[in-house]
Each structure stands twice: as C-alpha cells, then as structure tokens.
Design an enzyme around this catalytic site. Structure first.
Site, PDB file in Angstrom:
ATOM      1  N   SER A  68       0.857  -1.194   0.000  1.00 26.97           N
ATOM      2  CA  SER A  68       0.000   0.000   0.000  1.00 26.97           C
ATOM      3  C   SER A  68       0.887   1.236   0.000  1.00 26.97           C
ATOM      4  CB  SER A  68      -0.879   0.032   1.247  1.00 26.97           C
ATOM      5  OG  SER A  68      -1.507   1.297   1.383  1.00 26.97           O
ATOM      6  N   TYR A 106      -0.602  -0.539  10.458  1.00 26.23           N
ATOM      7  CA  TYR A 106      -0.944  -0.964   9.095  1.00 26.23           C
ATOM      8  C   TYR A 106       0.135  -0.503   8.115  1.00 26.23           C
ATOM      9  CZ  TYR A 106      -3.422  -1.241   4.632  1.00 26.23           C
ATOM     10  OH  TYR A 106      -3.772  -1.518   3.332  1.00 26.23           O
TER      11      TYR A 106
HETATM   12  P1  NAP Z   1     -11.346  -6.478   1.359  1.00 22.86           P
HETATM   13  O1  NAP Z   1     -12.416  -6.319   0.327  1.00 22.86           O
HETATM   14  O2  NAP Z   1     -11.696  -6.284   2.796  1.00 22.86           O
HETATM   15  O3  NAP Z   1     -10.678  -7.901   1.137  1.00 22.86           O
HETATM   16  C1  NAP Z   1      -9.863  -8.507   2.098  1.00 22.86           C
HETATM   17  C2  NAP Z   1      -9.824  -9.996   1.797  1.00 22.86           C
HETATM   18  O4  NAP Z   1      -8.982 -10.624   2.760  1.00 22.86           O
HETATM   19  C3  NAP Z   1     -11.183 -10.634   1.866  1.00 22.86           C
HETATM   20  O5  NAP Z   1     -11.301 -11.605   0.848  1.00 22.86           O
HETATM   21  C4  NAP Z   1     -11.174 -11.311   3.227  1.00 22.86           C
HETATM   22  O6  NAP Z   1     -12.022 -12.452   3.152  1.00 22.86           O
HETATM   23  C5  NAP Z   1      -9.716 -11.700   3.346  1.00 22.86           C
HETATM   24  N1  NAP Z   1      -9.330 -11.862   4.730  1.00 22.86           N
HETATM   25  C6  NAP Z   1      -9.446 -10.967   5.747  1.00 22.86           C
HETATM   26  N2  NAP Z   1      -9.030 -11.511   6.889  1.00 22.86           N
HETATM   27  C7  NAP Z   1      -8.631 -12.780   6.598  1.00 22.86           C
HETATM   28  C8  NAP Z   1      -8.105 -13.850   7.357  1.00 22.86           C
HETATM   29  N3  NAP Z   1      -7.917 -13.744   8.681  1.00 22.86           N
HETATM   30  N4  NAP Z   1      -7.820 -15.020   6.747  1.00 22.86           N
HETATM   31  C9  NAP Z   1      -8.016 -15.145   5.411  1.00 22.86           C
HETATM   32  N5  NAP Z   1      -8.510 -14.177   4.638  1.00 22.86           N
HETATM   33  C10 NAP Z   1      -8.810 -13.004   5.229  1.00 22.86           C
HETATM   34  O7  NAP Z   1     -10.156  -5.474   1.110  1.00 22.86           O
HETATM   35  P2  NAP Z   1      -9.209  -5.181  -0.155  1.00 22.86           P
HETATM   36  O8  NAP Z   1      -9.114  -3.717  -0.241  1.00 22.86           O
HETATM   37  O9  NAP Z   1      -9.602  -5.944  -1.348  1.00 22.86           O
HETATM   38  O10 NAP Z   1      -7.828  -5.705   0.436  1.00 22.86           O
HETATM   39  C11 NAP Z   1      -6.930  -6.538  -0.290  1.00 22.86           C
HETATM   40  C12 NAP Z   1      -5.509  -6.069  -0.032  1.00 22.86           C
HETATM   41  O11 NAP Z   1      -5.331  -4.775  -0.593  1.00 22.86           O
HETATM   42  C13 NAP Z   1      -5.122  -5.946   1.444  1.00 22.86           C
HETATM   43  O12 NAP Z   1      -3.823  -6.481   1.637  1.00 22.86           O
HETATM   44  C14 NAP Z   1      -5.095  -4.446   1.668  1.00 22.86           C
HETATM   45  O13 NAP Z   1      -4.226  -4.072   2.712  1.00 22.86           O
HETATM   46  C15 NAP Z   1      -4.634  -3.961   0.316  1.00 22.86           C
HETATM   47  N6  NAP Z   1      -4.927  -2.549   0.046  1.00 22.86           N
HETATM   48  C16 NAP Z   1      -6.195  -2.095  -0.040  1.00 22.86           C
HETATM   49  C17 NAP Z   1      -6.435  -0.731  -0.275  1.00 22.86           C
HETATM   50  C18 NAP Z   1      -7.834  -0.183  -0.361  1.00 22.86           C
HETATM   51  O14 NAP Z   1      -7.993   1.053  -0.277  1.00 22.86           O
HETATM   52  N7  NAP Z   1      -8.859  -1.012  -0.561  1.00 22.86           N
HETATM   53  C19 NAP Z   1      -5.368   0.151  -0.410  1.00 22.86           C
HETATM   54  C20 NAP Z   1      -4.072  -0.329  -0.317  1.00 22.86           C
HETATM   55  C21 NAP Z   1      -3.864  -1.685  -0.101  1.00 22.86           C
HETATM   56  P3  NAP Z   1     -12.818 -13.139   4.370  1.00 22.86           P
HETATM   57  O15 NAP Z   1     -13.420 -12.066   5.202  1.00 22.86           O
HETATM   58  O16 NAP Z   1     -13.807 -14.018   3.648  1.00 22.86           O
HETATM   59  O17 NAP Z   1     -11.782 -13.943   5.082  1.00 22.86           O
END
Ligand code: NAP
Length: 262
Positions: free
Chosen positions: A140, A153
C-alpha cells in the site's frame, strides 16, 4: 500447447482478490481461492467456472489461525500446478496506536506480514527448482506515509515492499518473478471492516481499474507497481535516494557529527 499455471489468491472473497480471480479466470487460468467466507468463495467459484470454463478450487482458511496457515503452506509446497501466488489477504487498522489491543495488533501482524511471508516462503523453493513462477504481494502507499496515522498498518505495508524488493534480488536470478503492488484508496470492503466511512475520502479508485493497472505492471514484469502514482520517476528518485544513502553508510566509525561532546 503449454498449460497456463494455476493461480492461488488469498483474500479472494471480496475486493481486490475477487477482482484478480475474475481477471485470471478470463485469461484462462485455473484458480485456488482462499478466504474465511466459504459461501462467498463458492458463489464466486461457480460464476467463474460457468463464465470461463476454468477449474476453481475453494479453500476456506483463516490465515491468522496456525493450522489453516500450515495447511495452505502444504498445498503451495505440494501442488505443482500452482505457478502464481497472489498474496492479497490483508486488513486495515482501526483506531490510533494508543487505542490498539494486544489481540488486535497480533491479528494485523499475523495476516499482513506473517501469513504473507510464510506463504511466499512455502512456494519459493518449488518455484526456484522449476526456474519459473510469480509471487505478487499487495502492499500500500500507506507504507510510504506515516503521516496518515495508520502506524501499524503502514508498517506492515512497508514490510511488504521491503520483503518484495529482497525477494526480487534473491529469486529473480532463479527465474522467479516478484511484484509488489501498492494501491492507494480503492473502493472495497476494507474501509467498512475497519470502521472507516469511505465517503469521507476525497478520492477513491474503483477496484477494477486498480487490478487492471496492476496486471499491466505484471505483464511488464515490473517489480514495483503503483497504479495511482502519476509520475513514475518519483519512485525511481526515491529508490535512487535510498541507494545513495547506503553509499554514505560507513560501518567502522560513527559520523563526525556524533563524535563531539554536546
Ligand atoms: P477487502 O475487500 O476487505 O478484502 C480482504 C480480503 O482478505 C477478503 O477476501 C477477506 O475475506 C480476506 N481476509 C481478511 N481476513 C482474513 C483472514 N484472517 N484469513 C483469510 N482471509 C482473510 O479489502 P481489499 O481492499 O480488497 O484488500 C486486499 C488487499 O489490498 C489488502 O492487503 C489491503 O491491505 C490492500 N490494500 C487495499 C487498499 C484499499 O484502499 N482497498 C489500499 C491499499 C492496499 P474473508 O473475510 O472471507 O476472510
């Protein structure tokens, strides 16, 4: 005809991971989808099989649970069809540093750093042996920005970038591609899960745009892909400054400014 590698995606039940799943399925790759919410994974898998004719396995796992993480490591070590790991599962931080609980800190570090590192380490020896394979780690831009007030984070995401840079140096000479993808604010559930109202953010990228851009970087075999960074030279300058700093580190003596009495 060469068979396309199977892609294992963590955090595939929503957001960035689910979008990667969609894009790799459209490209004709078989998939292994990993997350905790099996019903959502099953629904996504059914759609991707139907729309794209690919094979999709679903693995329910809580990556903060030692037994689940170990089972996934075994799968990555043993399943030679898996040639691409998308290390995407992650969670954001809720609240300030002073408001954290021990359990909350453990969970954040376990998911964002320990699980990601262990999964990469589980698959790396097999990839090195075959002289092929790709590891994609989702970091990120928060990892550049302590000013944003998400100290733990952001630290986990700085870790992801550093680890990816190190893995690239170690693994790319063996034929293994490593990519760090650094999104900025992207419209997914991560915000709501952390108790943050996405509507207060001045700008947000749509998840399809983020993943499609990340895949442009993937196809170019970029090490660091920052889709929201408009001026690519900014990254080059930062990396050059880092290397410049290291060239002025001398191990035997403290710098002159520290050798005088105050
Ligand atoms: P998201 O929609 O909340 O997706 C997170 C995913 O991780 C979900 O599939 C969730 O599925 C899974 N997860 C969460 N806790 C888990 C656990 N304990 N074990 C296994 N799976 C788990 O968020 P996202 O934005 O797509 O995030 C994906 C990545 O992008 C993350 O690493 C995040 O830090 C990064 N990121 C996001 C942003 C943003 O603004 N969205 C910005 C920078 C980086 P379940 O709940 O079904 O387990």
């Amino acid at each position: 005809m060469t068979t396309l590698p199977t892609v294992l995606i963590t955090g595939a039940s929503s957001g960035i991971g689910a979008t990667y799943a969609d894009r790799f399925a459209r490209r004709g790759h078989d998939l292994v989808l990993v997350a905790r919410d099996k019903a959502r994974l099953d629904a996504l898998a059914a759609r991707l099989r139907k729309d794209n004719g690919v094979a999709v396995d679903v693995l329910q796992a809580d990556l903060t649970a030692p037994a689940d993480l170990a089972a996934l490591e075994t799968r990555l070590r043993d399943d030679a069809r898996i040639g691409i790991l998308i290390n995407n599962a992650g969670m954001a931080q809720s609240g300030s540093f002073a408001a954290q609980t021990a359990a909350g800190i453990d969970r954040l570090l376990a998911l964002n750093t320990t699980a990601l590192t262990r999964l990469a380490a589980a698959v790396a020896p097999r990839f090195v042996q075959s002289g092929t394979g790709a590891i994609v780690n989702i970091g990120s831009v928060v990892g550049f920005a302590p000013e944003l007030g998400m100290s733990i984070y952001g630290a986990t995401k700085a870790f992801v970038l550093f680890l990816s840079q190190g893995l690239n140096l170690e693994l790319s000479p063996k034929g293994v591609y490593v990519q760090a993808v650094l999104p900025a604010a992207t419209r997914t559930e991560i915000w709501e899960r952390a108790g943050i109202d996405i509507n207060v953010l001045p700008e947000v990228m749509e998840v399809s745009e983020l993943v499609d851009a990340a895949l442009v970087g993937f196809d170019r075999r970029e090490l660091v892909t920052i889709p929201p960074l408009q001026v690519a030279e900014r990254w080059d300058a930062l990396d050059a400054a880092r290397q410049g700093l290291m060239s002025d580190v001398r191990q035997a003596h403290a710098a002159e400014r520290y050798q005088q009495a105050a």
